[in-house]
Scaffold this motif. Structure first.
Motif, PDB file in Angstrom:
ATOM      1  N   MET A   1       0.915  -1.331  -0.112  1.00 34.07           N
ATOM      2  CA  MET A   1      -0.171   0.076   0.136  1.00 34.07           C
ATOM      3  C   MET A   1       0.857   1.302   0.016  1.00 34.07           C
ATOM      4  SD  MET A   1      -3.374   0.338   2.381  1.00 34.07           S
ATOM      5  CE  MET A   1      -3.665  -1.323   2.457  1.00 34.07           C
ATOM      6  N   SER A   2       0.561   2.022  -0.872  1.00 29.56           N
ATOM      7  CA  SER A   2       1.520   3.304  -0.682  1.00 29.56           C
ATOM      8  C   SER A   2       1.163   4.407   0.073  1.00 29.56           C
ATOM      9  CB  SER A   2       1.288   4.054  -2.386  1.00 29.56           C
ATOM     10  OG  SER A   2      -0.222   4.492  -2.367  1.00 29.56           O
ATOM     11  N   ASP A   3       1.949   5.405   0.476  1.00 27.28           N
ATOM     12  CA  ASP A   3       1.518   6.345   1.598  1.00 27.28           C
ATOM     13  C   ASP A   3       0.360   7.216   1.163  1.00 27.28           C
ATOM     14  OD1 ASP A   3       3.637   5.785   3.035  1.00 27.28           O
ATOM     15  OD2 ASP A   3       4.928   7.556   2.464  1.00 27.28           O
ATOM     16  N   SER A   4      -0.115   7.344   0.093  1.00 32.68           N
ATOM     17  CA  SER A   4      -1.237   8.128  -0.341  1.00 32.68           C
ATOM     18  C   SER A   4      -2.620   7.305  -0.208  1.00 32.68           C
ATOM     19  CB  SER A   4      -1.257   8.502  -1.954  1.00 32.68           C
ATOM     20  OG  SER A   4      -1.462   7.372  -2.599  1.00 32.68           O
ATOM     21  N   GLU A   5      -2.369   6.036  -0.024  1.00 34.06           N
ATOM     22  CA  GLU A   5      -3.614   5.090   0.247  1.00 34.06           C
ATOM     23  C   GLU A   5      -3.639   5.034   1.778  1.00 34.06           C
ATOM     24  OE1 GLU A   5      -2.452   1.572  -1.576  1.00 34.06           O
ATOM     25  OE2 GLU A   5      -3.781   1.959  -3.133  1.00 34.06           O
ATOM     26  N   THR A   6      -2.375   5.282   2.552  1.00 32.71           N
ATOM     27  CA  THR A   6      -2.644   4.943   3.917  1.00 32.71           C
ATOM     28  C   THR A   6      -2.598   6.356   4.744  1.00 32.71           C
ATOM     29  OG1 THR A   6      -0.300   4.820   4.300  1.00 32.71           O
ATOM     30  CG2 THR A   6      -1.349   2.579   4.123  1.00 32.71           C
ATOM     31  N   ASN A   7      -2.098   7.301   4.303  1.00 35.03           N
ATOM     32  CA  ASN A   7      -1.957   8.766   4.744  1.00 35.03           C
ATOM     33  C   ASN A   7      -3.222   9.594   3.885  1.00 35.03           C
ATOM     34  OD1 ASN A   7      -0.106   8.033   6.808  1.00 35.03           O
ATOM     35  ND2 ASN A   7       1.358   8.260   5.271  1.00 35.03           N
ATOM     36  N   TRP A   8      -4.426   9.112   4.131  1.00 35.08           N
ATOM     37  CA  TRP A   8      -5.260  10.058   3.048  1.00 35.08           C
ATOM     38  C   TRP A   8      -6.085  11.170   3.919  1.00 35.08           C
ATOM     39  CZ3 TRP A   8     -10.881   9.296   3.904  1.00 35.08           C
ATOM     40  CH2 TRP A   8     -11.110   8.235   4.714  1.00 35.08           C
ATOM     41  N   ILE A   9      -5.786  11.033   5.274  1.00 31.82           N
ATOM     42  CA  ILE A   9      -6.690  12.246   5.832  1.00 31.82           C
ATOM     43  C   ILE A   9      -5.356  13.129   6.555  1.00 31.82           C
ATOM     44  CG2 ILE A   9      -8.196  12.725   7.863  1.00 31.82           C
ATOM     45  CD1 ILE A   9      -9.347  10.078   7.611  1.00 31.82           C
ATOM     46  N   ASP A  10      -5.471  14.308   6.384  1.00 34.53           N
ATOM     47  CA  ASP A  10      -4.686  15.391   7.160  1.00 34.53           C
ATOM     48  C   ASP A  10      -5.462  16.261   7.965  1.00 34.53           C
ATOM     49  OD1 ASP A  10      -2.264  16.828   7.335  1.00 34.53           O
ATOM     50  OD2 ASP A  10      -3.240  18.380   6.652  1.00 34.53           O
ATOM     51  N   SER A  11      -5.263  16.169   9.400  1.00 33.70           N
ATOM     52  CA  SER A  11      -6.000  16.789  10.398  1.00 33.70           C
ATOM     53  C   SER A  11      -5.180  17.802  11.106  1.00 33.70           C
ATOM     54  CB  SER A  11      -6.793  15.713  11.084  1.00 33.70           C
ATOM     55  OG  SER A  11      -7.435  16.501  12.218  1.00 33.70           O
ATOM     56  N   ARG A  12      -5.466  18.981  10.885  1.00 33.35           N
ATOM     57  CA  ARG A  12      -4.580  20.183  11.791  1.00 33.35           C
ATOM     58  C   ARG A  12      -5.422  21.132  12.188  1.00 33.35           C
ATOM     59  NH1 ARG A  12      -0.013  21.186   7.819  1.00 33.35           N
ATOM     60  NH2 ARG A  12      -0.233  18.955   7.446  1.00 33.35           N
ATOM     61  N   LEU A  13      -4.935  21.659  13.273  1.00 31.28           N
ATOM     62  CA  LEU A  13      -5.518  22.973  13.664  1.00 31.28           C
ATOM     63  C   LEU A  13      -5.119  24.255  13.189  1.00 31.28           C
ATOM     64  CD1 LEU A  13      -7.786  23.146  15.830  1.00 31.28           C
ATOM     65  CD2 LEU A  13      -6.186  23.380  17.795  1.00 31.28           C
ATOM     66  N   GLU A  14      -5.886  25.198  12.670  1.00 22.30           N
ATOM     67  CA  GLU A  14      -5.461  26.530  12.147  1.00 22.30           C
ATOM     68  C   GLU A  14      -6.445  27.229  12.644  1.00 22.30           C
ATOM     69  OE1 GLU A  14      -5.067  26.200   7.747  1.00 22.30           O
ATOM     70  OE2 GLU A  14      -4.184  24.320   7.997  1.00 22.30           O
ATOM     71  N   GLU A  15      -5.840  28.415  13.287  1.00 27.55           N
ATOM     72  CA  GLU A  15      -6.859  29.408  13.743  1.00 27.55           C
ATOM     73  C   GLU A  15      -7.946  29.006  14.630  1.00 27.55           C
ATOM     74  OE1 GLU A  15      -7.815  32.211  10.420  1.00 27.55           O
ATOM     75  OE2 GLU A  15      -6.195  31.421   9.479  1.00 27.55           O
ATOM     76  N   GLY A  16      -7.686  27.937  15.425  1.00 29.73           N
ATOM     77  CA  GLY A  16      -8.942  27.407  16.241  1.00 29.73           C
ATOM     78  C   GLY A  16      -9.909  26.505  15.369  1.00 29.73           C
ATOM     79  N   VAL A  17      -9.356  26.284  14.204  1.00 33.24           N
ATOM     80  CA  VAL A  17     -10.517  25.409  13.695  1.00 33.24           C
ATOM     81  C   VAL A  17      -9.978  24.288  13.109  1.00 33.24           C
ATOM     82  CG1 VAL A  17     -11.845  25.272  11.242  1.00 33.24           C
ATOM     83  CG2 VAL A  17     -11.915  27.501  12.676  1.00 33.24           C
ATOM     84  N   ARG A  18     -10.383  23.001  13.230  1.00 32.74           N
ATOM     85  CA  ARG A  18      -9.754  21.925  12.999  1.00 32.74           C
ATOM     86  C   ARG A  18      -9.932  21.588  11.417  1.00 32.74           C
ATOM     87  NH1 ARG A  18      -6.070  18.458  14.457  1.00 32.74           N
ATOM     88  NH2 ARG A  18      -6.731  19.294  16.694  1.00 32.74           N
ATOM     89  N   ILE A  19      -9.036  21.697  10.408  1.00 32.46           N
ATOM     90  CA  ILE A  19      -9.057  21.494   9.009  1.00 32.46           C
ATOM     91  C   ILE A  19      -8.792  20.004   8.941  1.00 32.46           C
ATOM     92  CG2 ILE A  19      -8.297  22.157   6.837  1.00 32.46           C
ATOM     93  CD1 ILE A  19      -9.339  24.550   8.371  1.00 32.46           C
ATOM     94  N   VAL A  20      -9.850  19.262   8.260  1.00 31.89           N
ATOM     95  CA  VAL A  20      -9.334  17.796   7.825  1.00 31.89           C
ATOM     96  C   VAL A  20      -9.359  17.798   6.268  1.00 31.89           C
ATOM     97  CG1 VAL A  20     -10.449  15.763   8.143  1.00 31.89           C
ATOM     98  CG2 VAL A  20     -10.883  17.228   9.933  1.00 31.89           C
ATOM     99  N   THR A  21      -8.233  17.689   5.846  1.00 37.92           N
ATOM    100  CA  THR A  21      -8.173  17.461   4.259  1.00 37.92           C
ATOM    101  C   THR A  21      -8.123  16.094   3.791  1.00 37.92           C
ATOM    102  OG1 THR A  21      -6.974  19.416   4.288  1.00 37.92           O
ATOM    103  CG2 THR A  21      -6.611  18.320   2.689  1.00 37.92           C
ATOM    104  N   ILE A  22      -8.823  15.794   2.792  1.00 35.84           N
ATOM    105  CA  ILE A  22      -8.748  14.606   2.094  1.00 35.84           C
ATOM    106  C   ILE A  22      -7.937  14.533   0.991  1.00 35.84           C
ATOM    107  CG2 ILE A  22      -9.884  12.714   0.889  1.00 35.84           C
ATOM    108  CD1 ILE A  22     -11.011  13.225   3.995  1.00 35.84           C
ATOM    109  N   THR A  23      -6.766  13.758   1.147  1.00 38.10           N
ATOM    110  CA  THR A  23      -5.481  14.118   0.420  1.00 38.10           C
ATOM    111  C   THR A  23      -5.331  13.237  -0.903  1.00 38.10           C
ATOM    112  OG1 THR A  23      -4.396  12.672   1.616  1.00 38.10           O
ATOM    113  CG2 THR A  23      -4.024  14.966   2.350  1.00 38.10           C
TER     114      THR A  23
END
Length: 127
Positions: A1-23
């Motif tokens: 499995m490639s990294d793009s398949e296993t690391n498909w969610i990026d979750s980080r806090l920006e300006e007090g908002v949880r940004i959940v990015t599908i990569t």
């Protein structure tokens, strides 16, 4: 499995908002598990996050049985009753048409840019 398949969610806090990015550009229900996405949101709620933006700018294709619609339903189910606010941003082309056609926007508003979505969820909730 490639990294793009296993690391498909990026979750980080920006300006007090949880940004959940599908990569990934296309979600595969056998690889990109709904329970993994739900757990990401549940962990953020447990940590005290109540403002969420689901960034779907990298998603290029969705089908009607799995994809952005499933993500929106999952987010709604996880966040229901937590006092959280959520918005979607970055949709283009076919995924945007599917989102608007499904009328989910009446529950989870859609914005073209992350900045506008962040501004929306950052507004105080009117009682």
């Amino acid at each position: 499995m490639s990294d793009s398949e296993t690391n498909w969610i990026d979750s980080r806090l920006e300006e007090g908002v949880r940004i959940v990015t599908i990569t990934v550009g296309r979600l595969n229900p056998k690889v990109h598990l709904r329970k993994e996405f739900a757990q990401t949101l549940a962990d953020a709620v447990a940590a005290g996050d109540r403002r969420f933006v689901l960034n779907l700018s990298q998603v290029r294709y969705t089908n009607h049985t799995y994809g952005i619609l499933q993500l929106a339903f999952t987010a709604g189910n996880v966040l229901h009753g937590t006092g959280s606010r959520i918005a979607v941003c970055g949709l283009k082309g076919h995924p945007r048409r599917a989102y608007l056609f499904s009328d989910i926007e009446q529950f989870i508003p859609e914005f073209r840019t992350k900045r506008r979505a962040v501004a929306h969820v950052s507004q105080p909730v009117l009682a």
